[in-house]
Design a protein around this motif. Structure first.
Motif, PDB file in Angstrom:
ATOM      1  N   ILE A 129       6.648  -3.771  -2.607  1.00 48.68           N
ATOM      2  CA  ILE A 129       6.890  -4.254  -1.241  1.00 48.68           C
ATOM      3  C   ILE A 129       8.357  -4.105  -0.871  1.00 48.68           C
ATOM      4  CG2 ILE A 129       6.959  -6.336   0.199  1.00 48.68           C
ATOM      5  CD1 ILE A 129       4.325  -7.183  -1.277  1.00 48.68           C
ATOM      6  N   ARG A 130       9.243  -4.497  -1.786  1.00 45.67           N
ATOM      7  CA  ARG A 130      10.671  -4.353  -1.504  1.00 45.67           C
ATOM      8  C   ARG A 130      11.025  -2.890  -1.260  1.00 45.67           C
ATOM      9  NH1 ARG A 130      12.875  -4.933  -6.047  1.00 45.67           N
ATOM     10  NH2 ARG A 130      13.024  -2.689  -6.161  1.00 45.67           N
ATOM     11  N   ASP A 131      10.446  -2.007  -2.057  1.00 51.65           N
ATOM     12  CA  ASP A 131      10.763  -0.595  -1.877  1.00 51.65           C
ATOM     13  C   ASP A 131      10.078   0.003  -0.647  1.00 51.65           C
ATOM     14  OD1 ASP A 131      12.543  -0.678  -3.897  1.00 51.65           O
ATOM     15  OD2 ASP A 131      11.553   0.832  -5.142  1.00 51.65           O
ATOM     16  N   GLN A 132       8.978  -0.575  -0.196  1.00 52.21           N
ATOM     17  CA  GLN A 132       8.421  -0.164   1.096  1.00 52.21           C
ATOM     18  C   GLN A 132       9.432  -0.485   2.191  1.00 52.21           C
ATOM     19  OE1 GLN A 132       4.627  -2.299   1.076  1.00 52.21           O
ATOM     20  NE2 GLN A 132       3.542  -0.343   1.169  1.00 52.21           N
ATOM     21  N   GLU A 133      10.002  -1.679   2.130  1.00 59.61           N
ATOM     22  CA  GLU A 133      10.986  -2.104   3.127  1.00 59.61           C
ATOM     23  C   GLU A 133      12.226  -1.223   3.101  1.00 59.61           C
ATOM     24  OE1 GLU A 133      11.494  -6.174   1.962  1.00 59.61           O
ATOM     25  OE2 GLU A 133       9.573  -6.790   2.861  1.00 59.61           O
ATOM     26  N   LEU A 134      12.579  -0.694   1.937  1.00 54.32           N
ATOM     27  CA  LEU A 134      13.741   0.183   1.794  1.00 54.32           C
ATOM     28  C   LEU A 134      13.402   1.650   2.034  1.00 54.32           C
ATOM     29  CD1 LEU A 134      15.363  -1.466  -1.364  1.00 54.32           C
ATOM     30  CD2 LEU A 134      16.125  -1.648   1.025  1.00 54.32           C
ATOM     31  N   GLY A 135      12.134   1.945   2.295  1.00 60.48           N
ATOM     32  CA  GLY A 135      11.726   3.314   2.580  1.00 60.48           C
ATOM     33  C   GLY A 135      11.542   4.196   1.358  1.00 60.48           C
TER      34      GLY A 135
END
Length: 190
Positions: A129-135
């Motif tokens: 999820i965090r890396d989704q937010e960071l693209g």
């Protein structure tokens, strides 16, 4: 020294025959101590199981998942855990024995097992999820499914490896993680 000897004996016995079939007297005998000596360190069979599971967690969590890592680094760390586990037959056997026994709610290891799965799935999902937010992970990636499939594959491979040590857990997991990266990763933004 006595406590560690008893703990190692308990790990071995519980891994091989399960918690229910392992008696305190068997652990004392295998550790070369008296039953009262064992009771001094572990006043009950449940306390002994708690210590065994805590020991297993310490061994398994060396360099555990760190939420500040990139998502794929979290998954790469699980491949590293599989590599280490391929040298720790008794701990893998202990874990798989506990998985089988602890599915019933009345088993003393049930809360530990449920917590283990909850924590691992939450950690992997949080990384994604965090890396989704960071693209770095595609927005449409099915985070919960990816996390659950990774845990299921890793646990299933451990069972297969216990049955046939020619199963290359590390290579199979590495290929799976590489496939996940190719399917759900994005090119890092500059």
């Amino acid at each position: 020294m006595i406590r560690e000897s008893a703990l190692r004996a308990a790990v071995d016995l519980i891994a091989r025959q399960g918690f229910a079939a392992t008696s305190m007297s068997q652990v004392a005998e295998a550790a070369g101590i008296s039953p009262s000596g064992l009771a001094h360190h572990f006043p009950s069979k449940k306390a002994l199981l708690g210590a065994v599971l805590a020991y297993r967690d310490v061994m398994d969590n060396e360099g555990g998942l760190r939420l500040d890592d990139e998502a794929w680094t979290c998954f790469d760390q699980l491949v590293d855990v599989a590599a280490v586990n391929s040298t720790r037959h008794q701990l893998v056997l202990l874990y798989t024995t506990m998985v089988g026994e602890a599915v019933t709610e009345d088993h003393p290891a049930h809360p530990w097992m449920a917590g283990h799965f909850r924590d691992v799935l939450a950690s992997l999902s949080a990384c994604l999820i965090r890396d989704q937010e960071l693209g770095r992970v595609r927005a449409d990636a099915p985070v919960g499914t990816i996390a659950r499939q990774m845990v299921a594959l890793m646990d299933g491979l451990q069972v297969q490896w216990l049955l046939d040590d020619s199963v290359d857990m590390v290579a199979i997991l590495r290929q799976y993680v590489d496939d996940l990266k190719a399917t759900w990763g994005t090119t890092p933004s500059a």
